[in-house]
Write a protein that holds these residues in place. Structure first.
Motif, PDB file in Angstrom:
ATOM      1  N   CYS A  11      33.386  34.370  44.576  1.00 38.64           N
ATOM      2  CA  CYS A  11      33.073  35.686  44.043  1.00 38.64           C
ATOM      3  C   CYS A  11      32.184  35.372  42.866  1.00 38.64           C
ATOM      4  O   CYS A  11      32.044  34.134  42.260  1.00 38.64           O
ATOM      5  CB  CYS A  11      34.400  36.113  43.092  1.00 38.64           C
ATOM      6  N   TRP A  58      39.347  40.514  44.732  1.00 37.17           N
ATOM      7  CA  TRP A  58      39.298  39.653  45.885  1.00 37.17           C
ATOM      8  C   TRP A  58      40.651  39.362  46.484  1.00 37.17           C
ATOM      9  O   TRP A  58      40.870  39.098  47.723  1.00 37.17           O
ATOM     10  CB  TRP A  58      38.357  38.258  45.619  1.00 37.17           C
ATOM     11  N   SER A 107      29.303  41.033  42.256  1.00 34.76           N
ATOM     12  CA  SER A 107      29.688  41.945  41.205  1.00 34.76           C
ATOM     13  C   SER A 107      28.714  41.607  40.065  1.00 34.76           C
ATOM     14  O   SER A 107      28.526  40.339  39.824  1.00 34.76           O
ATOM     15  CB  SER A 107      31.106  41.942  40.871  1.00 34.76           C
ATOM     16  N   ASP A 108      28.296  42.684  39.340  1.00 35.70           N
ATOM     17  CA  ASP A 108      28.257  43.917  39.730  1.00 35.70           C
ATOM     18  C   ASP A 108      26.838  44.378  40.095  1.00 35.70           C
ATOM     19  O   ASP A 108      26.001  44.315  39.350  1.00 35.70           O
ATOM     20  CB  ASP A 108      28.856  44.668  38.454  1.00 35.70           C
ATOM     21  N   VAL A 146      29.592  36.737  40.158  1.00 34.18           N
ATOM     22  CA  VAL A 146      29.299  37.507  39.087  1.00 34.18           C
ATOM     23  C   VAL A 146      27.977  37.355  38.420  1.00 34.18           C
ATOM     24  O   VAL A 146      27.637  36.377  37.920  1.00 34.18           O
ATOM     25  CB  VAL A 146      30.572  37.484  37.813  1.00 34.18           C
ATOM     26  N   SER A 182      36.927  41.262  39.426  1.00 33.73           N
ATOM     27  CA  SER A 182      36.422  40.850  40.726  1.00 33.73           C
ATOM     28  C   SER A 182      37.294  40.002  41.420  1.00 33.73           C
ATOM     29  O   SER A 182      37.633  39.902  42.530  1.00 33.73           O
ATOM     30  CB  SER A 182      35.044  40.101  40.344  1.00 33.73           C
ATOM     31  N   PHE A 186      31.456  46.284  43.344  1.00 34.64           N
ATOM     32  CA  PHE A 186      31.050  44.816  43.975  1.00 34.64           C
ATOM     33  C   PHE A 186      31.145  45.326  45.497  1.00 34.64           C
ATOM     34  O   PHE A 186      31.231  46.505  46.117  1.00 34.64           O
ATOM     35  CB  PHE A 186      32.286  44.081  43.920  1.00 34.64           C
TER      36      PHE A 186
END
Length: 332
Positions: A267, A192, A168-169, A269, A188, A149
């Protein structure tokens, strides 16, 4: 420094950890090492040609400089490598050879407890950094894979967590299956929370929001959300969400009114490596965001792989984050 990086440095300074830097022959590594030592961010072990390092002109007072060709504990670490990899065909001769490789030596130091983390990649490819890490350290308990990340801090933004996000990723998994994407999402969230001390709000991104498009790619992300919730029901994870629905409150309310994540995600993804890598670089270059990483998650101990385009500031930041990861591992 951004507020996030400043917090990493402060936490690292409060509980010093030993980090090994295998690329002591790289000038950027030595520039970063000098700043790390002067600011008291970490204890350092630097691997490389001792004469060349001494001639660099950098003040490395307090660092332990080790030449792999003459390291006094090389036989001990070769024996450890042989024990760990014997079932995979490792021989005594091959183990002694690999201990002279700075990346294998650095990872073995982490495994043996001589160091608590490693930062490399300024002059080595990602595969070269991660290969010994996966062979020797392996994945952490409960982690199905290693992923990566970036911490992105966008100036003058109130989105995410005061402009800070985890992406991420962006560096490892090329085309993750729904199952692997679910594990990336859970890792993730935990990364975080370990780094920021704040609750994660995880959005799995797509070109579709809640079934607005019907195709295999969107369905993969929706399936990953289901699996991630099974793996970590305590985490706030949702998808599939378009980017604007994930981070802009009014659009999140409009497109996904029942979601507890939409409009407030910190976050993000990405569905595959193309999207993740392009996404972080767009934000870095066009929004002038600070991009710290790539940071590896899912390994049994912190080993982080730098971009080969990194500078000393990047190395400094990743070392500080690695220290905080090592602190979190020590408390686990």
């Amino acid at each position: 420094m951004s507020r996030f990086l400043d917090s990493m440095v402060t936490r690292a300074q409060a509980d010093l950890r030993t980090i090994v830097l295998p690329e002591g022959n790289d000038p950027r590594t030595l520039e970063a090492a000098e700043a790390i030592l002067q600011q008291g961010v970490a204890r350092l072990i630097i691997l490389g040609d001792a004469r060349r390092i001494a001639a660099s002109g950098r003040d490395l007072t307090g660092a332990e400089v080790i030449d792999p060709a003459s390291y006094e504990r090389a036989d001990e670490l070769a024996a450890l490598l042989l024990e760990l990899r014997r079932a995979k065909g490792m021989t005594s001769e091959k183990a002694r050879e690999l201990v002279r490789d700075v990346l294998y030596l650095g990872v073995l130091m982490v495994k043996a407890g001589i160091a608590e983390g490693m930062v490399a990649g300024a002059c080595h490819a990602t595969g070269d950094v991660l290969r010994p890490s996966l062979q020797i350290l392996k994945t952490a308990p409960g982690a199905a894979l290693a992923s990566s990340f970036f911490i992105m801090t966008v100036p003058d933004s109130d989105l995410g967590s005061e402009g800070t996000f985890l992406f991420s990723d962006c560096g490892l998994e090329v085309q993750p299956s729904a199952e692997r994407l679910a594990h990336i999402a859970v890792s993730s969230a935990r990364s975080w929370e370990a780094l920021t001390g704040r609750p994660a709000s995880v959005a799995l991104l797509s070109h579709s929001t809640k079934g607005s498009a019907a195709n295999d790619d969107a369905e993969k992300v929706a399936r990953a959300v289901e699996l991630a919730r099974e793996l970590a029901p305590e985490c706030a994870i949702d998808g599939e969400l378009q980017l604007d629905a994930a981070i802009v409150p009014e659009i999140g309310r409009m497109k996904a009114p029942q979601s507890k994540v939409a409009g407030r995600a910190n976050c993000l993804v990405f569905p595959d490596l193309d999207a993740g890598n392009i996404g972080y670089k767009l934000v870095q270059r066009l929004a002038k965001a600070e991009a710290l990483g790539p940071i590896t998650q899912g390994l049994a101990a912190p080993v982080n792989d730098l971009s080969r385009g990194c500078d000393a500031h990047d190395i400094f930041g990743v070392v500080a984050i690695t220290c905080v990861q090592a602190q979190a591992r020590g408390k686990a």
